[in-house]
Enzyme design. Structure first.
Site, short mmCIF file in Angstrom:
data_model
loop_
_atom_site.label_atom_id
_atom_site.label_comp_id
_atom_site.label_asym_id
_atom_site.label_seq_id
_atom_site.Cartn_x
_atom_site.Cartn_y
_atom_site.Cartn_z
N ARG A 440 6.96 -4.68 -2.18
CA ARG A 440 5.68 -5.03 -1.59
C ARG A 440 5.12 -6.33 -2.16
O ARG A 440 4.48 -7.10 -1.43
CB ARG A 440 4.67 -3.90 -1.81
CG ARG A 440 4.93 -2.67 -0.94
CD ARG A 440 3.82 -1.65 -1.08
NE ARG A 440 4.09 -0.45 -0.31
CZ ARG A 440 3.73 -0.28 0.96
NH1 ARG A 440 3.09 -1.24 1.59
NH2 ARG A 440 4.01 0.85 1.59
N ASP A 537 1.07 -7.67 16.53
CA ASP A 537 -0.25 -8.27 16.69
C ASP A 537 -0.15 -9.76 16.41
O ASP A 537 -0.58 -10.26 15.36
CB ASP A 537 -1.25 -7.59 15.74
CG ASP A 537 -2.67 -8.07 15.96
OD1 ASP A 537 -2.97 -8.52 17.08
OD2 ASP A 537 -3.47 -8.02 15.01
#
Length: 793
Positions: A440, A537
């Site tokens: 991450r 998106d």
């Protein structure tokens, strides 16, 4: 199958089939006698125009050969049952542009009507030259027709009031009896030669009035019109088509009677003749079609789509001839529909939305068979709807792309398995997937390394693992990876893309980079999203997707430029509206451009605090912008901003996307459709979302759920989009509609003082059991309006 040569009908033959019922034949005798008398009157006039007008066969009446078609206009069903025409010997010296109506029982397949999309992208008629290069056909002499629109309207009113339709019947009988008569009535007689390809010189108001009145006229009037159309279609033409022939086709294709299944036999032959015209003739028709009113343009398209649908899936199969006897019907109609599509694309904005050309009936056929027929392009006589992709809906195209993707995944996984076995290695199930392992804290760099190292596996099914976290990727982790990665890359501070507030979209940074691999990563991400049915998106302007399909297939020669599209100031307006407005002001400026603006063919850009200049053409810094060359300046400026200044960035992005999505199926897509596949559709239907929502801990009849939907359905559009973005990570709708979202509302055990929570990777909304509608509306509005920065789960 072969076509038999038939003898022409005699000059005195009546237009009644030999298999008619005696009662119907007797009822039509009076009308037929009148038609023969009118024929004799017109004979002298037609002989005068014989040299210029297309030669007419002495018999212009119908006498056997068209299929029997049951109808709702009862007297007409037997009338069309046995009409034929003469088929000239193929070895005769007649012109190859001669057209005839073939006996359906012995009909050949219609010659290939389209252009292979693999070779020419789409049918060549889609992109016409700005100026027509087709010489105008000769203008023949016409019969004299003195009746005006006012006269016709008066006749209609008298017929309605008195019930005597003889005058109107005679008018329709004469008007539609032949192509010259059609022109005699509807052609404008300006007295000047027609030099423009844009104007067909047809009185559209008169045509509309005649067709509107026809729909409400008695059946015998409607029958006489169809009878006359058959006469016109049965004429054997010798030599090239004239402009008046095209005008007649232009008028006949608008006939509203062709909405009736009983007229499909005649309609099919009209479509066949139009489809068989030369490319030059088609170009004239394309230019004329968008002169029809928008309403009638749409009606003509709907008739064609209905014709295709009912031919494939007839409601009453006995009403139409067997499919094997008329295999040319659908290719002919689709070719004519392509003329309307080309005409629609000539105007900006288009006359009607491109989605109005979709035929939803095609969603229910074997799409992969169509796709494979198209792929096997060696046999040019094999028709496939993929040759005309405008008719295939985005939902159907998504199915083709997904199945094509799945097949590629299977083939690559199988090859990996074979390679393992051939090297005597133990097969591992992980080899069947594209396994991406990322941290991450190093999301972008790890993703780039993984996709670069595993470039050969990009077409395998994607599986994502976050290092140090337990979890099996069943789709949620993959979606989370996409969401986090896209959000980080498109941060303004990251520097790869610039966000334009006026247009609410991102565009490629024009700064020079040492390494463009991250742009390739973004392209690969978009490709993987399409490949794995993930909606992203992303806010790119429409011209980005136009560039992404330039060309749709990666060229073999690596030196061939990619991502270079024909862009206009309208494209720039979608990215930088203020700058586009300024350039439009320059184009419309009334004063002296050179003296007042003092500009040259040069642009300036800031890069890392320094101002750099670029010449738009050789020696541009010394060429002033003037009233005479300002159009060239604007076009070069737009091309520089959208193509040249970002070429390396976009080329890397292009190759990244096509490294995953390389498929001939991309050639079926419009740029707008690529955007929908990547980002989804902006059109929301919250009622559909309500219908397909799943519940966990709630029942759809619970008070909280009822309050929820009452509030959501009352929301304005912007709040509905915020809700969708809050719950799914995107405010766009996937191709299959909101039903494909698998949206779920779960009951939260948290206090009703808490706001709702969303798990975007699972499209899940956790809703506390609020007691009142007011409380639910307040908490939901606060939650969805302030979601940015909360992080994603």
């Amino acid at each position: 199958m072969t076509e038999e040569s038939l003898d022409p009908p005699s000059a005195e033959a009546v237009a009644v089939g030999t298999e008619q019922e005696e009662g119907v034949a007797a009822a039509e005798d009076g009308a037929e006698e009148a038609a023969k008398e009118e024929e004799a009157k017109k004979k002298g006039q037609k002989e005068e125009s014989q040299k210029l007008a297309p030669p007419l066969n002495e018999s212009r009446t119908a006498s056997g050969g068209l299929e029997n078609a049951k109808n709702d206009i009862s007297p007409f069903s037997n009338f069309i049952s046995t009409i034929s025409q003469k088929q000239e010997d193929a070895r005769s010296g007649s012109s190859p542009t001669q057209f005839v109506i073939a006996d359906i029982k012995n009909a050949k397949e219609l010659p290939y009507l389209g252009h292979d999309v693999r070779q020419k992208k789409h049918t060549s008629i889609d992109m016409l030259p700005a100026e027509m290069k087709v010489s105008a056909p000769p203008e023949p002499l016409l019969p004299v027709q003195a009746k005006t629109l006012k006269d016709f309207q008066e006749d209609i009113e008298k017929a309605k009031s008195s019930g005597d339709w003889k005058t109107v019947y005679d008018f329709y009988t004469k008007t539609f009896d032949s192509f010259p008569e059609v022109n005699a009535v509807f052609k404008k007689h300006s007295g000047t030669p027609l030099n423009s390809s844009e104007d067909c010189e047809i009185d559209a108001q008169f045509v509309n009035a005649v067709y509107d009145a026809l729909l409400n006229a008695p059946q015998d009037v409607q029958k006489c019109v169809l009878k006359g159309i058959i006469n016109g279609l049965l004429q054997e033409w010798k030599g090239s088509r004239t402009k008046d022939d095209l005008r007649a086709y232009f008028v006949l294709i608008q006939n509203p009677l062709f909405s009736n299944t009983s007229t499909f036999v005649i309609y099919a032959h009209l479509l066949r003749q139009i489809a068989s015209l030369t490319e030059g003739d088609h170009q004239f028709l394309v230019r004329w079609l968008n002169k029809i009113s928008q309403k009638r343009f749409k009606q003509a398209i709907d008739r064609l789509l209905q014709f295709i649908s009912l031919r494939m899936f007839p409601a009453k199969p006995e009403e139409l001839p067997p499919m094997e006897k008329c295999t040319w019907w659908i290719p002919s109609a689709t070719k004519v529909l392509s003329l309307f599509n080309a005409s629609n694309n000539l105007v900006s904005p288009p006359y009607i939305p491109y989605t109005d050309f979709y035929n939803s009936a095609l969603d229910h056929i074997d799409l992969m068979e169509e796709y494979h027929n198209w792929q096997c392009g060696g046999n040019s006589h094999r028709f496939s709807f993929c040759q005309y992709p405008f008719i295939i809906s985005i939902a159907a195209k998504k199915v083709i792309i997904q199945r094509d993707s799945e097949q590629q995944m299977i083939n690559i996984a199988r090859q990996s398995l074979v390679d393992k076995v051939s090297r005597r290695q133990k097969p591992d199930m992980n080899m069947l997937f594209l396994n991406v392992k990322v941290r991450r804290m190093h999301l972008v760099s790890d993703s780039l390394d993984e996709l670069t190292r595993k470039r050969a596996d990009l077409k395998k099914k994607l599986k994502v693992t976050f290092v140090g976290e337990a979890g099996l990727d069943m789709g949620g982790l993959t979606k989370e990876w996409f969401l986090l990665l896209i959000r980080q890359i498109f941060q303004p501070d990251y520097g790869m893309f610039t966000y334009h507030k006026d247009s609410h979209c991102h565009w490629f940074s024009s700064l020079n980079y040492d390494n463009y691999s991250e742009f390739r990563l973004v392209g690969a991400l978009m490709g993987l999203a399409v490949y794995n049915s993930i909606t992203l998106d992303i806010r790119f302007p429409p011209c980005c997707y136009k560039k992404l399909l330039s060309p749709p297939i990666v060229p073999c020669d690596q030196n061939t430029p990619v991502g270079i599209a024909n862009v206009t100031i309208d494209d720039l307006c979608q990215v930088m509206p203020e700058l586009a407005h300024g350039l439009n002001e320059l184009l419309s400026y009334d004063g002296n451009v050179e003296e007042d603006f003092y500009s040259t063919f040069q642009v300036f850009q800031e890069e890392f605090g320094l101002i750099k200049s670029y010449s738009l053409k050789s020696g541009g810094d010394k060429i002033p912008v003037t009233n005479q060359n300002r159009k060239e300046y604007v076009q070069l400026y737009v091309d520089f901003l959208l193509n040249k200044s970002i070429y390396k960035q976009f080329a890397a992005f292009y190759y990244g996307f096509h490294s995953v999505c390389a498929s001939y199926a991309l050639m079926l897509l419009r740029p707008e459709e690529v955007e929908i596949l990547v980002c989804g559709s902006p059109e929301l239907d919250m009622h559909a979302l309500q219908k397909h929502t799943q519940y966990d801990g709630y029942q759809k009849t619970d008070l909280t759920i009822r309050y929820f939907w009452e509030v959501v359905l009352e929301f304005p559009l912007d709040l509905q989009k915020k809700l969708l973005h809050f719950a799914t990570g995107s405010d766009r709708v996937p191709v299959g509609g909101l039903a494909d979202l698998n949206f779920k509302i779960s009951k939260s055990e948290a206090s009703t003082d808490w706001l709702p929570v969303a798990h975007t990777c699972f499209n899940q909304l956790c809703l506390p059991p609020y007691k009142t509608k007011k409380e639910l509306k307040q908490k939901l509005t606060i939650g969805i309006s302030n979601a940015e920065g909360f992080g994603l789960e």
